[in-house]
Scaffold this active site. Structure first.
Site, mmCIF file in Angstrom:
data_model
loop_
_atom_site.group_PDB
_atom_site.id
_atom_site.type_symbol
_atom_site.label_atom_id
_atom_site.label_comp_id
_atom_site.label_asym_id
_atom_site.label_seq_id
_atom_site.Cartn_x
_atom_site.Cartn_y
_atom_site.Cartn_z
ATOM 1 N N LYS A 1 11.698 32.599 9.717
ATOM 2 C CA LYS A 1 12.568 31.466 10.001
ATOM 3 C C LYS A 1 12.599 30.507 8.809
ATOM 4 C CE LYS A 1 14.262 27.656 11.872
ATOM 5 N NZ LYS A 1 15.640 27.366 12.198
ATOM 6 N N THR B 1 10.336 25.443 14.986
ATOM 7 C CA THR B 1 10.095 25.740 13.573
ATOM 8 C C THR B 1 8.844 25.001 13.155
ATOM 9 O OG1 THR B 1 12.437 26.019 13.119
ATOM 10 C CG2 THR B 1 11.032 25.494 11.232
ATOM 11 N N LYS C 1 12.513 18.581 5.893
ATOM 12 C CA LYS C 1 11.268 18.997 6.558
ATOM 13 C C LYS C 1 11.103 20.517 6.447
ATOM 14 C CE LYS C 1 10.713 20.049 10.770
ATOM 15 N NZ LYS C 1 10.534 20.328 12.205
#
Lengths: 292, 292, 292, 292
Positions: B169, B93, B238
């Site tokens: 994502k 990611t 994050k």
């Protein structure tokens, strides 16, 4: 059973019809009489006053909002004159404050009281597939269970305090609103990067987020099609406000509810109150300069 | 297939193991070598440099963040020295900005590039049940599909532009974060009214919100049990920041993401960064004065 | 002038006293009689009913909230029995909705009506230094100006529609709340970096933000001293809610008001409703894990 | 004094000119040379490299952002080659992270370092009326005080740690942004009720909120005139992001900053990034459906 039903809007009308079809005897009353005709055709007795509906084994109510319910039930003296032994099943989405007040008022007047708000829109009600959140004395719920079985696919018994059912309903609707909002924002995000929001919808509904909410509202957002409304933004805003008020009553901040609320006000400011709740997706797109 | 795998953290390690078990030849490299031992026991060749892993049919990477990926891939010159014809499958990611940059860099260096971030935590990776979002040239994805099949239950092909997979994502993870947050707030609301949040969870997971997110994270919130962490709040923050940054890049406001972000910062301020992402429920409870 | 004054809380009591000191004849009424004693000592006539106060040249009211005002003025029939020619000056902070309703009701009953909410706390009222926002017919304001001059340092005439004064007051109070909140957040930010928030306060009050708000509330935040309350958080929350409701009435989202609202609910959840409005600074500090 | 000045944009150019007019010897350098001409006409020596500007008694820098500063100062090796004894005065608004890094780097290289960001726009800089927030060793600030006196109306000495000045600047700019946003929302609220926002502005700037911020930005909002920009929305967004990042670094949530940030992204999405920071008022009006 021999029941009365008051409040025959889109939801109430569909529910009364289900009760009729299941073979129950139903007296119906509505402030505006024209809504009673279709039910009369199906065998309902149309009565002239709410008092006449509050008779028999049980009375069901599905009035539009706090104001309507208070007006008929409290100000109108309906509770005062209700026959002893009657069970009143209130299926409307009302404020936590009125829910608590009503629980107390019914107890004072010796009327058995079940709060039974529902999850599902008019199309779900017409199909008898509602999820019913019922709270009150077990024996009272037992008595009306045959009717509830005609209205919903499942009755969730969520305790003995009627107002708990109402708070749960508001919490569920707040989550519904949040889910729509977050998909609306996510759709704006991927669109901004040149990706079809349908692609996002396909992925998430087949992985993290199965179920009717993302599929139903998500589809409207992905297709940017907000009419006809299955659940109006204006009514969604009403429910989000009730959730916030329920939080206020017990000092619980609901910051996501505040965001959704502001965005629904934005929708109304743009004349979209009668569009579907999914129009939150349009607000997100407009804020991203990608409305058209 | 003959593949290399770099980045063997919790996710990467589980994925490399799945590839081994499926019969592929796997060369592994990790910055800290101790993580390679368990894989060596299962038949992986441990190599000394990332260059040695970037050989054979394809190289898979699952590095921790933008910084680690840039450091190895770009600054370290790995791309420059990659053999022509190699397919690089980047499963991490990463930011939308780096995703775009990498797509361009691979093209410049003539290395086939597939972005294939995944939905699922380490336990899901270990079971080979990930949902994989793959984007890139079809023929490149075709070539690595046998390995992807070993890692995930489904590969979603989401287009030919690699960075689109990364944005999807981030959008999915933002929706995950929003769902946790909204259940956390809703749980605080019903708790404030004296209702078990487990009751709310039962109702919604059996009606509006089936699926793993509400069931999994919701359960942790209902039980107020945030350890052991399946996905850490710190890492969730994050990802939410990356979603916001992806919105910034194309001028899309994400107000719910902002709320979640602030609440995760609140969690970190209270020392809960290593607890599960579900700790958003504790932030909501604390703000309501109901932390216990 | 010969005036009546109803509602003698902290604000109303201080204002009635100012009127007395300026030489006006003042009849006073309050629901709880003990608040009238100090005024009686200073020459006020204590009357037994609000009707007796609604006589003479003009009647001033400073009741606590919508509910109290409606109860006395509307439900109690006070307006119906008010003498023709009387000017009613309503100085309370009330909802935009009630403000509009009252404007219409006064017109129906032929009672001249001036809405004159004030900016300033009880200490400012006691000093006769309020800023008064007055709206209504010019000739009506002219008639009561001598009393207004005794109460405030300045009367702002903001138009002929009484409810406009109330909306302006709510807008000003919302801005006050926002200013406190933003200093509270900024103070938490600099504290987090090891800087005294007093340093920030010194800089901004001598450059960008002179004036009483930052100096007064900012000082309480910099000193983390929220008692005694000059304006209670609970009352501040009431006003922010009224501002949001005023926005709702005309479909204006107020996202900063929503943030402040949530943070004030957080304050109440932590038992700080009776502390000063500046306690928003404590909410910001607590969320940053720096409460003590 | 004999000083160098690098970075001659709108702010830096105005400041260098002030130093010249006060009689200082000024060597100037800018990446794009055309900005140096006007200063040359006024007596500045134009130099070819930043190294030549980093000589004499002190060097002042006012580069556009973190990237530009890092590129010249760190990557370009300027610090490494700076003469011992030189005082570097960095007046730019930079991130808290870079501020800390620079403080450490200067110490390593034995270059005296003063962070001295300023409050005020180019017009204020041209008038020599800036407020300067200076932090660093007292003796270093003492040495450059004569130049600071030429640039600002006041130098606020805010401690010995240079990065503190930068954090204070970010906190002040965040408060500025919040004030603009809250007036923008309040203006939309009163407009929605048919009240001129100028009326609100008159009242608050003469009571609760005197000072330049509400007067200046408030006027633009009341007049719905956002060009020419005195401080661009795009730059305001940059600063709000830096404030949020500074909060992140020490785990301080800044929920109002998040709201402002989202609204500025909304502004950029509508092509208004080059308009004045006050364009937040237009975002508020647009969300209320009152943009016109």
């Amino acid at each position: 059973m021999d029941i009365g039903f008051i409040g025959l809007g889109e939801m109430g009308g569909a529910m009364a019809e289900r009760a009729l079809k299941a073979g129950h005897t139903v007296r119906v009353w509505n402030r505006s009489r024209d809504k009673t005709r279709a039910l009369a055709d199906q065998g309902a007795s149309v009565v002239d006053t709410p008092e006449q509906a509050f008779a028999g084994d049980a009375a069901f109510s599905m009035l539009a909002d706090d104001h309507a319910l208070r007006s008929v039930l409290v100000d109108g003296g309906l509770l005062k004159h209700a026959p002893k032994g009657l069970v009143h099943v209130n299926m409307a989405t009302i404020s936590a404050a009125l829910a608590l007040e009503l629980a107390e008022l019914h107890a004072q007047h010796g009327v058995a009281y079940v709060a039974a708000p529902v999850l599902g829109r008019p199309d779900v009600a017409a199909a008898g597939k509602l999820n019913i959140l019922a709270a009150g004395a077990s024996e009272s719920i037992d008595r009306v269970q045959p009717v509830l079985d005609a209205l919903g696919q499942k009755t969730w018994r969520v305790g003995s305090e009627p107002q708990h059912a109402n708070v749960l309903k508001l919490a569920a609707n707040f989550m519904l609103a949040s889910a729509i909002e977050s998909f609306g924002e996510a759709a704006a995000l991927v669109s901004g990067h040149g990706i079809e929001s349908q692609t996002l919808l396909d992925v998430i509904t087949n992985s993290l987020f199965p179920g009717p909410v993302y599929q139903g509202y998500g589809k409207m957002i992905a297709e940017r099609r907000y009419e006809p409304a299955l659940f109006k933004a204006r009514l969604g805003l009403k429910d989000v406000r009730l959730a916030i008020a329920a939080g206020d009553a017990v000092n619980v901040p609901l910051p996501v509810a505040s965001v959704v609320r502001d965005n629904l006000v934005d929708a109304l400011a743009h004349g979209d109150g009668e569009k579907d709740f999914a129009v939150l997706g349009q607000v997100a797109a407009r804020r991203a300069g990608r409305e058209s």
